[in-house]
Design a protein around this motif. Structure first.
Motif, PDB file in Angstrom:
ATOM      1  N   THR A  16       0.849  -1.193   0.000  1.00  0.00           N
ATOM      2  CA  THR A  16       0.000   0.000   0.000  1.00  0.00           C
ATOM      3  C   THR A  16       0.881   1.237   0.000  1.00  0.00           C
ATOM      4  O   THR A  16       2.117   1.157  -0.112  1.00  0.00           O
ATOM      5  CB  THR A  16      -0.952  -0.006   1.211  1.00  0.00           C
ATOM      6  N   ASP A  17       0.260   2.398   0.102  1.00  0.00           N
ATOM      7  CA  ASP A  17       0.968   3.669   0.263  1.00  0.00           C
ATOM      8  C   ASP A  17       0.071   4.584   1.085  1.00  0.00           C
ATOM      9  O   ASP A  17      -0.804   4.089   1.816  1.00  0.00           O
ATOM     10  CB  ASP A  17       1.375   4.263  -1.092  1.00  0.00           C
ATOM     11  N   GLY A  19      -2.279   6.553   0.086  1.00  0.00           N
ATOM     12  CA  GLY A  19      -3.661   6.602  -0.368  1.00  0.00           C
ATOM     13  C   GLY A  19      -3.831   7.254  -1.723  1.00  0.00           C
ATOM     14  O   GLY A  19      -2.903   7.783  -2.323  1.00  0.00           O
ATOM     15  N   ARG A  20      -5.056   7.197  -2.174  1.00  0.00           N
ATOM     16  CA  ARG A  20      -5.436   7.670  -3.520  1.00  0.00           C
ATOM     17  C   ARG A  20      -6.176   8.999  -3.372  1.00  0.00           C
ATOM     18  O   ARG A  20      -7.348   9.034  -3.040  1.00  0.00           O
ATOM     19  CB  ARG A  20      -6.310   6.598  -4.179  1.00  0.00           C
ATOM     20  N   SER A  30     -10.042   7.263  -0.557  1.00  0.00           N
ATOM     21  CA  SER A  30      -8.579   7.347  -0.516  1.00  0.00           C
ATOM     22  C   SER A  30      -7.923   6.016  -0.187  1.00  0.00           C
ATOM     23  O   SER A  30      -6.876   5.674  -0.748  1.00  0.00           O
ATOM     24  CB  SER A  30      -8.143   8.402   0.506  1.00  0.00           C
ATOM     25  N   GLY A  32      -5.484   3.425   1.500  1.00  0.00           N
ATOM     26  CA  GLY A  32      -4.106   3.666   1.920  1.00  0.00           C
ATOM     27  C   GLY A  32      -3.854   3.219   3.346  1.00  0.00           C
ATOM     28  O   GLY A  32      -4.712   2.637   4.017  1.00  0.00           O
ATOM     29  N   SER A  51       5.468   8.867   0.624  1.00  0.00           N
ATOM     30  CA  SER A  51       4.393   8.207  -0.119  1.00  0.00           C
ATOM     31  C   SER A  51       4.822   6.944  -0.851  1.00  0.00           C
ATOM     32  O   SER A  51       4.041   6.371  -1.603  1.00  0.00           O
ATOM     33  CB  SER A  51       3.798   9.191  -1.133  1.00  0.00           C
ATOM     34  N   PHE A 125      -0.051   0.953 -10.109  1.00  0.00           N
ATOM     35  CA  PHE A 125      -0.750   2.111  -9.574  1.00  0.00           C
ATOM     36  C   PHE A 125      -2.050   2.349 -10.342  1.00  0.00           C
ATOM     37  O   PHE A 125      -2.145   2.055 -11.534  1.00  0.00           O
ATOM     38  CB  PHE A 125       0.117   3.356  -9.697  1.00  0.00           C
ATOM     39  N   SER A 129      -1.900   5.845  -7.078  1.00  0.00           N
ATOM     40  CA  SER A 129      -1.706   5.125  -5.818  1.00  0.00           C
ATOM     41  C   SER A 129      -1.782   3.616  -6.039  1.00  0.00           C
ATOM     42  O   SER A 129      -2.486   3.138  -6.931  1.00  0.00           O
ATOM     43  CB  SER A 129      -2.769   5.551  -4.798  1.00  0.00           C
ATOM     44  N   CYS A 130      -1.077   2.885  -5.189  1.00  0.00           N
ATOM     45  CA  CYS A 130      -1.164   1.422  -5.205  1.00  0.00           C
ATOM     46  C   CYS A 130      -2.038   0.907  -4.067  1.00  0.00           C
ATOM     47  O   CYS A 130      -2.097  -0.300  -3.823  1.00  0.00           O
ATOM     48  CB  CYS A 130       0.227   0.800  -5.115  1.00  0.00           C
ATOM     49  N   ALA A 131      -2.736   1.812  -3.361  1.00  0.00           N
ATOM     50  CA  ALA A 131      -3.554   1.410  -2.217  1.00  0.00           C
ATOM     51  C   ALA A 131      -4.636   0.415  -2.633  1.00  0.00           C
ATOM     52  O   ALA A 131      -5.336   0.646  -3.627  1.00  0.00           O
ATOM     53  CB  ALA A 131      -4.194   2.632  -1.575  1.00  0.00           C
TER      54      ALA A 131
END
Length: 333
Positions: A16-17, A19-20, A30, A32, A51, A125, A129-131
């Motif tokens: 994850t990261d 968020g989006r 979002s 994440g 991030s 992604f 994002s990759c969340a």
């Protein structure tokens, strides 16, 4: 130098990261890292941007093996970290040799630990994002036997003044327990609950086992509005405490719907939202009303700690010839 991490025990772990962001107008939440502070610190400790993708490990043990030397850090919920059977500290960068086995064992306090590795973690992604997003079927859940690729410029080093390959940055470590105190501010419908709103701060609530990344359900006193008019659906923020028809409270998490029509009796202050993300079933919660000024002051203090940590890590990394804050564009869907 590319690193390959081979997953041995996955539990409930995913890449994850933070968020989006910027997609709310499309109805995309979002998501994440549930504990943004823990995720940021993990990445800072290994010299990544805040991030950068990292691994969120949820309420279960996690193990992997690396084929080349790596620099890693584990933060978030308390966990014991072992490299080839030798315990090493969490909340600190750890230099790991090639072919080592890394084991992370959760303690039972808090829900999520974070594992960052210096470099760019290969993942897909979507909208920046990759969340993971369960509604959109997005995300990279890790499975035993799977591999994680990392492009990294990390090289093992020998420093004349460091007796062991560890840095001591002493970041602020939150307190984890089974009883939590969360700051809240009055919500837009707070005045519709009359004197019963006092129950918010005078009662203990228990985290229900049905809680998830969308919302934390709380067992305790129920709340009834003094008026019966309908509420039009509108945007709801992270941390909004909704009162559905049952009267039981739901505190919205990062996977929440963007709009909702339940009354919002209160909103969890920003500095308490990482703790909200760490609540586990059975934990008890007490709420405390704070002023907007106090909430902003506490939030500023969190960011000040992060800024100080970045400065310390950047200076130390520069002294041994390591980069800090490097990143790279990832695959976009």
């Amino acid at each position: 130098m590319n690193a390959n991490l081979t997953v041995l025990v996955s539990g409930r772990a995913a890449i994850t990261d933070l968020g989006r962001f910027g997609s709310a107008h499309l109805g995309i939440p979002s998501n994440g890292a549930s504990d943004q502070y823990g995720a940021r610190v993990a990445n800072i400790l290994v010299g990544n941007v805040d991030s950068a993708p990292l691994i969120q490990i949820t309420a279960a043990d996690f193990s992997f093996r690396t084929d080349v030397p790596i620099l890693l850090a584990v933060t978030g919920a308390p966990a014991r970290l072992f490299v080839d059977g030798v315990e090493v500290p969490s909340w600190s960068p750890v230099c790991v040799p090639a072919s080592a086995r890394i084991d992370l064992r959760m303690s039972g306090f808090g829900m999520h630990a974070y594992l960052a590795v210096k470099g760019v973690m290969s993942t897909e992604f979507f909208r920046g994002s990759c969340a993971p997003d369960s509604l959109l079927a997005l995300g990279c859940s890790l499975q035993p036997g799977g591999s994680i690729e990392i492009e990294s410029d990390y090289r093992p080093f020998v420093h004349p003044y460091l007796p062991q390959p560890l840095f001591a940055f002493s970041p602020h470590i939150p307190t984890f327990a089974h009883a939590w105190n969360l700051d809240i501010l009055a919500g837009p419908e707070a005045g519709q609950f009359g004197d019963s709103i006092n129950e918010l701060t005078e009662s203990n609530f228990t985290v229900d086992a049905r809680s998830d990344h969308v919302g934390t359900r709380l067992d305790g006193p129920t709340f009834n509005r003094a008026i019966r008019t309908e509420i039009l659906s509108r945007g709801v923020p992270l941390g909004a405490i909704e009162v559905p028809p049952s009267g039981a409270l739901i505190a919205l998490q990062r996977g929440r719907p963007i709009t909702a029509g339940y009354p919002v009796i209160a909103v969890v202050a920003r500095a308490s939202r990482d703790a909200l993300g760490q609540l586990r079933p059975g934990d008890s919660v007490q709420f405390h009303f704070v002023t907007r000024a106090s909430a902003l002051e506490k939030n500023d203090a969190v960011h000040s700690r992060l800024d100080t940590l970045r400065q310390r890590v950047s200076l130390a990394f520069d002294s041994v010839g390591m980069t800090f804050g490097t990143t790279k564009e990832s695959v976009q869907l």
